[in-house]
Design a protein around this motif. Sequence first.
Motif, mmCIF file in Angstrom:
data_model
loop_
_atom_site.group_PDB
_atom_site.id
_atom_site.type_symbol
_atom_site.label_atom_id
_atom_site.label_comp_id
_atom_site.label_asym_id
_atom_site.label_seq_id
_atom_site.Cartn_x
_atom_site.Cartn_y
_atom_site.Cartn_z
ATOM 1 N N PRO A 11 8.273 -5.683 -11.074
ATOM 2 C CA PRO A 11 9.120 -4.472 -11.925
ATOM 3 C C PRO A 11 8.318 -3.291 -12.409
ATOM 4 C CG PRO A 11 9.861 -7.144 -12.645
ATOM 5 C CD PRO A 11 8.604 -7.190 -11.932
ATOM 6 N N GLY A 12 8.970 -1.935 -11.342
ATOM 7 C CA GLY A 12 7.418 -1.053 -12.539
ATOM 8 C C GLY A 12 8.621 0.341 -12.174
ATOM 9 N N ARG A 13 7.948 1.087 -12.006
ATOM 10 C CA ARG A 13 8.916 2.523 -12.442
ATOM 11 C C ARG A 13 8.344 2.815 -10.775
ATOM 12 N NH1 ARG A 13 12.315 3.196 -16.450
ATOM 13 N NH2 ARG A 13 11.352 2.770 -18.236
ATOM 14 N N SER A 23 14.452 6.570 -11.419
ATOM 15 C CA SER A 23 13.955 6.198 -13.394
ATOM 16 C C SER A 23 14.099 5.468 -13.712
ATOM 17 C CB SER A 23 14.916 7.735 -13.755
ATOM 18 O OG SER A 23 15.934 7.283 -13.763
ATOM 19 N N GLU A 24 14.955 4.128 -12.666
ATOM 20 C CA GLU A 24 15.179 3.188 -12.948
ATOM 21 C C GLU A 24 13.732 1.796 -12.147
ATOM 22 O OE1 GLU A 24 18.946 1.844 -13.549
ATOM 23 O OE2 GLU A 24 19.222 3.653 -13.441
ATOM 24 N N ILE A 25 14.277 1.001 -13.770
ATOM 25 C CA ILE A 25 12.884 -0.582 -13.547
ATOM 26 C C ILE A 25 13.248 -1.622 -12.065
ATOM 27 C CG2 ILE A 25 11.574 -2.876 -14.002
ATOM 28 C CD1 ILE A 25 11.785 -0.613 -16.722
ATOM 29 N N GLY A 26 12.352 -1.175 -11.162
ATOM 30 C CA GLY A 26 12.534 -2.392 -9.944
ATOM 31 C C GLY A 26 11.920 -2.745 -9.461
ATOM 32 N N THR A 27 11.777 -2.619 -8.256
ATOM 33 C CA THR A 27 10.511 -3.476 -7.848
ATOM 34 C C THR A 27 10.474 -2.497 -5.884
ATOM 35 O OG1 THR A 27 11.420 -5.111 -5.830
ATOM 36 C CG2 THR A 27 10.685 -5.447 -7.584
ATOM 37 N N GLY A 28 8.998 -2.483 -5.468
ATOM 38 C CA GLY A 28 8.670 -1.836 -4.507
ATOM 39 C C GLY A 28 9.418 -2.020 -3.327
ATOM 40 N N LEU A 29 9.381 -3.725 -3.265
ATOM 41 C CA LEU A 29 10.378 -4.478 -1.973
ATOM 42 C C LEU A 29 10.921 -3.386 -2.183
ATOM 43 C CD1 LEU A 29 9.303 -5.733 0.524
ATOM 44 C CD2 LEU A 29 10.008 -7.995 -1.148
ATOM 45 N N ALA A 30 12.521 -3.856 -2.913
ATOM 46 C CA ALA A 30 13.477 -3.095 -3.302
ATOM 47 C C ALA A 30 14.180 -2.086 -2.844
ATOM 48 C CB ALA A 30 14.379 -3.412 -4.124
#
Length: 168
Positions: free
Chosen positions: A145-147, A152-159
């Motif tokens: 998880p990251g920005r 502006s939300e935290i999420g994953t590059g894959l998603a």
Amino acid sequence: MELGLTIPLQRHLRCKPPLYGTEPDLRFCWDLHVIRLRGSSSLLAVHCFSRYAFVRYAPGPGQWAGLPGLFRTGLQDSLSAAGFAAPQIERYLHQAGTAQLTRTHGRRAVAFLNRAWDDVLLCDLCLDPAGEAQPLIDHAVNTRPGRCAGSSEIGTGLARIAALLASL
């Protein structure tokens, strides 16, 4: 599609600084960097919009000379290994257009590239020195998880890349 070259990559390629990019849509922008993995110069590509990243381990000199082709093969291999269908990948590449080499896409994008580089180094034990494609490293980095610049939300590059590919 714009491929932003970091200054270390420009030096590695022994090329003059390219022009600044003009693509307003970060969905079609990537920043590329040369990193050292186990003593070998390797390509790190980070998608500016989603922070999806992939690594090409120790490409040969001829591959570096054809950087857009090296990038395209790396992207196709990485997305395929992540479970995306070939038509989705081809649709993205078609919509992105011809690759143009530019300077990087700003401080924020480079900050996310540096974070992806840190994540790659943390996954050094996943490196398979027998191949250029590094699906284990790609998966490990893209599920953290990251920005990113595109949200502006935290999420994953894959998603995020999955949502992008589904929207095209």
